[in-house]
Design a protein around this motif. Structure first.
Motif, PDB file in Angstrom:
ATOM      1  N   ALA A   8       0.852  -1.199   0.000  1.00 30.67           N
ATOM      2  CA  ALA A   8       0.000   0.000   0.000  1.00 30.67           C
ATOM      3  C   ALA A   8       0.883   1.242   0.000  1.00 30.67           C
ATOM      4  O   ALA A   8       1.456   1.603   1.032  1.00 30.67           O
ATOM      5  CB  ALA A   8      -0.918  -0.004   1.211  1.00 30.67           C
ATOM      6  N   ARG A   9       0.971   1.897  -1.151  1.00 29.39           N
ATOM      7  CA  ARG A   9       1.759   3.125  -1.289  1.00 29.39           C
ATOM      8  C   ARG A   9       0.870   4.338  -1.078  1.00 29.39           C
ATOM      9  O   ARG A   9      -0.283   4.362  -1.477  1.00 29.39           O
ATOM     10  CB  ARG A   9       2.393   3.219  -2.676  1.00 29.39           C
ATOM     11  N   TYR A  10       1.450   5.377  -0.477  1.00 25.96           N
ATOM     12  CA  TYR A  10       0.699   6.625  -0.316  1.00 25.96           C
ATOM     13  C   TYR A  10       0.707   7.432  -1.614  1.00 25.96           C
ATOM     14  O   TYR A  10      -0.303   7.975  -2.029  1.00 25.96           O
ATOM     15  CB  TYR A  10       1.286   7.474   0.819  1.00 25.96           C
ATOM     16  N   ALA A  11       1.865   7.482  -2.250  1.00 28.41           N
ATOM     17  CA  ALA A  11       2.014   8.292  -3.459  1.00 28.41           C
ATOM     18  C   ALA A  11       1.259   7.655  -4.621  1.00 28.41           C
ATOM     19  O   ALA A  11       1.328   6.447  -4.833  1.00 28.41           O
ATOM     20  CB  ALA A  11       3.482   8.442  -3.820  1.00 28.41           C
ATOM     21  N   SER A  12       0.525   8.493  -5.345  1.00 27.11           N
ATOM     22  CA  SER A  12      -0.180   8.060  -6.543  1.00 27.11           C
ATOM     23  C   SER A  12      -0.391   9.290  -7.412  1.00 27.11           C
ATOM     24  O   SER A  12      -0.903  10.308  -6.932  1.00 27.11           O
ATOM     25  CB  SER A  12      -1.531   7.425  -6.203  1.00 27.11           C
ATOM     26  N   ARG A  14      -2.448   9.871  -9.874  1.00 29.53           N
ATOM     27  CA  ARG A  14      -3.836  10.229 -10.135  1.00 29.53           C
ATOM     28  C   ARG A  14      -4.701  10.303  -8.881  1.00 29.53           C
ATOM     29  O   ARG A  14      -5.756  10.927  -8.900  1.00 29.53           O
ATOM     30  CB  ARG A  14      -4.443   9.237 -11.133  1.00 29.53           C
ATOM     31  N   LEU A  15      -4.229   9.684  -7.782  1.00 25.70           N
ATOM     32  CA  LEU A  15      -5.050   9.661  -6.573  1.00 25.70           C
ATOM     33  C   LEU A  15      -4.144   9.557  -5.342  1.00 25.70           C
ATOM     34  O   LEU A  15      -4.033   8.492  -4.727  1.00 25.70           O
ATOM     35  CB  LEU A  15      -6.031   8.478  -6.621  1.00 25.70           C
ATOM     36  N   PRO A  16      -3.484  10.664  -4.963  1.00 24.92           N
ATOM     37  CA  PRO A  16      -2.585  10.626  -3.800  1.00 24.92           C
ATOM     38  C   PRO A  16      -3.319  10.169  -2.537  1.00 24.92           C
ATOM     39  O   PRO A  16      -4.467  10.548  -2.293  1.00 24.92           O
ATOM     40  CB  PRO A  16      -2.132  12.088  -3.683  1.00 24.92           C
ATOM     41  N   GLY A  17      -2.626   9.339  -1.751  1.00 20.24           N
ATOM     42  CA  GLY A  17      -3.196   8.866  -0.499  1.00 20.24           C
ATOM     43  C   GLY A  17      -4.340   7.896  -0.665  1.00 20.24           C
ATOM     44  O   GLY A  17      -5.162   7.734   0.254  1.00 20.24           O
ATOM     45  N   LYS A  18      -4.392   7.191  -1.792  1.00 22.42           N
ATOM     46  CA  LYS A  18      -5.590   6.402  -2.080  1.00 22.42           C
ATOM     47  C   LYS A  18      -5.871   5.261  -1.088  1.00 22.42           C
ATOM     48  O   LYS A  18      -7.041   4.922  -0.900  1.00 22.42           O
ATOM     49  CB  LYS A  18      -5.586   5.876  -3.513  1.00 22.42           C
ATOM     50  N   PRO A  19      -4.881   4.660  -0.407  1.00 21.42           N
ATOM     51  CA  PRO A  19      -5.250   3.648   0.585  1.00 21.42           C
ATOM     52  C   PRO A  19      -6.145   4.180   1.698  1.00 21.42           C
ATOM     53  O   PRO A  19      -6.876   3.414   2.332  1.00 21.42           O
ATOM     54  CB  PRO A  19      -3.899   3.180   1.138  1.00 21.42           C
ATOM     55  N   LEU A  20      -6.099   5.505   1.925  1.00 20.40           N
ATOM     56  CA  LEU A  20      -6.874   6.110   3.009  1.00 20.40           C
ATOM     57  C   LEU A  20      -8.195   6.712   2.529  1.00 20.40           C
ATOM     58  O   LEU A  20      -8.950   7.283   3.331  1.00 20.40           O
ATOM     59  CB  LEU A  20      -6.046   7.190   3.706  1.00 20.40           C
ATOM     60  N   VAL A  21      -8.486   6.568   1.236  1.00 21.55           N
ATOM     61  CA  VAL A  21      -9.742   7.098   0.689  1.00 21.55           C
ATOM     62  C   VAL A  21     -10.928   6.458   1.398  1.00 21.55           C
ATOM     63  O   VAL A  21     -10.958   5.243   1.637  1.00 21.55           O
ATOM     64  CB  VAL A  21      -9.820   6.828  -0.828  1.00 21.55           C
ATOM     65  N   ASP A  22     -11.904   7.285   1.746  1.00 20.52           N
ATOM     66  CA  ASP A  22     -13.098   6.809   2.439  1.00 20.52           C
ATOM     67  C   ASP A  22     -14.077   6.177   1.451  1.00 20.52           C
ATOM     68  O   ASP A  22     -14.466   6.782   0.459  1.00 20.52           O
ATOM     69  CB  ASP A  22     -13.783   7.969   3.171  1.00 20.52           C
ATOM     70  N   LEU A  23     -14.469   4.954   1.752  1.00 22.05           N
ATOM     71  CA  LEU A  23     -15.465   4.244   0.952  1.00 22.05           C
ATOM     72  C   LEU A  23     -16.580   3.773   1.876  1.00 22.05           C
ATOM     73  O   LEU A  23     -16.443   2.757   2.552  1.00 22.05           O
ATOM     74  CB  LEU A  23     -14.839   3.042   0.227  1.00 22.05           C
ATOM     75  N   GLY A  24     -17.627   4.553   1.947  1.00 20.00           N
ATOM     76  CA  GLY A  24     -18.752   4.177   2.793  1.00 20.00           C
ATOM     77  C   GLY A  24     -18.424   4.169   4.270  1.00 20.00           C
ATOM     78  O   GLY A  24     -18.926   3.316   5.008  1.00 20.00           O
ATOM     79  N   ASP A 235      -7.894   3.639  -9.137  1.00 19.86           N
ATOM     80  CA  ASP A 235      -6.737   4.432  -9.541  1.00 19.86           C
ATOM     81  C   ASP A 235      -7.056   5.909  -9.738  1.00 19.86           C
ATOM     82  O   ASP A 235      -6.148   6.735  -9.786  1.00 19.86           O
ATOM     83  CB  ASP A 235      -6.149   3.889 -10.855  1.00 19.86           C
ATOM     84  N   THR A 236      -8.343   6.246  -9.888  1.00 22.04           N
ATOM     85  CA  THR A 236      -8.734   7.610 -10.227  1.00 22.04           C
ATOM     86  C   THR A 236      -9.920   8.046  -9.375  1.00 22.04           C
ATOM     87  O   THR A 236     -10.613   7.208  -8.783  1.00 22.04           O
ATOM     88  CB  THR A 236      -9.143   7.706 -11.707  1.00 22.04           C
ATOM     89  N   PRO A 237     -10.200   9.344  -9.320  1.00 25.23           N
ATOM     90  CA  PRO A 237     -11.407   9.809  -8.632  1.00 25.23           C
ATOM     91  C   PRO A 237     -12.682   9.189  -9.212  1.00 25.23           C
ATOM     92  O   PRO A 237     -13.645   8.938  -8.480  1.00 25.23           O
ATOM     93  CB  PRO A 237     -11.370  11.326  -8.849  1.00 25.23           C
ATOM     94  N   GLU A 238     -12.671   8.911 -10.521  1.00 21.51           N
ATOM     95  CA  GLU A 238     -13.834   8.269 -11.136  1.00 21.51           C
ATOM     96  C   GLU A 238     -14.038   6.858 -10.601  1.00 21.51           C
ATOM     97  O   GLU A 238     -15.175   6.409 -10.391  1.00 21.51           O
ATOM     98  CB  GLU A 238     -13.663   8.233 -12.659  1.00 21.51           C
ATOM     99  N   ASP A 239     -12.933   6.150 -10.357  1.00 18.54           N
ATOM    100  CA  ASP A 239     -13.024   4.810  -9.764  1.00 18.54           C
ATOM    101  C   ASP A 239     -13.601   4.881  -8.350  1.00 18.54           C
ATOM    102  O   ASP A 239     -14.370   4.007  -7.935  1.00 18.54           O
ATOM    103  CB  ASP A 239     -11.645   4.155  -9.718  1.00 18.54           C
TER     104      ASP A 239
END
Length: 251
Positions: A8-12, A14-24, A235-239
């Motif tokens: 799980a990398r923080y750097a991305s 198209r979507l920096p910090g994506k492991p910490l993105v809130d999903l529900g 990988d993206t905000p759309e995802d």
């Protein structure tokens, strides 16, 4: 022991910090960990390059290790994590679970674990494939395709549809051939994982930007298990929006 490792990398880009993105109400990385914990794994560990992800995983009760930030691939990060864990001698298989696939199903992980039940027949490397279901999937360069031999081993992976159908328009291809695409779960014998990290980038890998081609070029066989269960990476905000819609619909 079968060990599940989740890079799980923080750097991305198209979507920096994506492991910490809130999903529900639950972070993406927690969802991946919870799914993995339902599979036939003896231990599940996140391998991250960032102290924020490390603290977050430990905060919800998961296990994590902090790895170097300069690894060129998730495979290298996995092996460093395995070494940090002390390279347990009783580990017979390491399962590489993508940290950006919150809908990974325990049955998909188990399909790889099953390859390593008997050490006499266990492969060096194993992965998952699933049928291509639409022309959009078939022609998407973001969804690698794969062709297999009669032993269910990968012959080649490509971002282009495989095989090419001579004499037929591309719009007809899916109706005349059963195509397979690759899902990014892997399983390795520990000693094989160690050797994979020593391989230089290969010509085919550089051309397609697919790390598994490095292993094929080096002569390793990759056994494939087929699953009807789908999965998609974020990988993206759309995802992210698509994932939230799927969760809202009860997916």
């Amino acid at each position: 022991m079968v060990l599940g490792l989740i890079p799980a990398r923080y750097a991305s880009t198209r979507l920096p910090g994506k492991p910490l993105v809130d999903l529900g109400g639950i972070s993406m990385i927690e969802r991946v960990v919870r799914q993995a914990q339902q599979a036939h794994l003896d231990r599940v560990v996140v391998a991250t390059d960032d102290a924020r992800i490390l603290a977050h995983v430990r905060g919800f009760g998961g296990e994590a290790v902090l790895t170097r930030p300069d690894h060129h691939s998730g495979t290298d990060r996995l092996y460093e994590a395995f070494q940090q864990l002390g390279s347990p001698a009783e580990v017979r298989a390491i399962i590489n679970i993508q940290g950006d696939e919150p809908f990974v199903h325990p049955a998909q992980i188990n399909a790889l674990v099953d390859f390593f039940t008997d050490e006499r027949t266990a492969p060096d490397i194993a992965t998952l494939v699933t049928p291509v279901r639409s022309a959009e999937e078939l022609f998407s360069p973001h969804l690698p395709k794969v062709v297999l031999n009669q032993r269910q081993e990968a012959l080649y992976f490509s971002r282009h549809p495989l095989p090419y159908q001579r004499g037929r328009a591309p719009a007809e291809w899916l109706a005349h051939h059963r195509y397979l695409r690759h899902l990014g779960l892997y399983a390795y014998r520990p000693g094989v994982l160690a050797r994979l990290t020593q391989l230089p980038v290969s010509a085919l890998e550089a051309a397609e930007s697919l790390e598994q081609l490095r292993w094929l070029e080096a002569g390793y066989a990759i056994r494939c298990a087929e699953t009807e269960l789908d999965a998609f990476g974020i990988d993206t905000p759309e995802d992210v929006a698509r994932a939230r819609q799927q969760l809202a619909a009860g997916g």
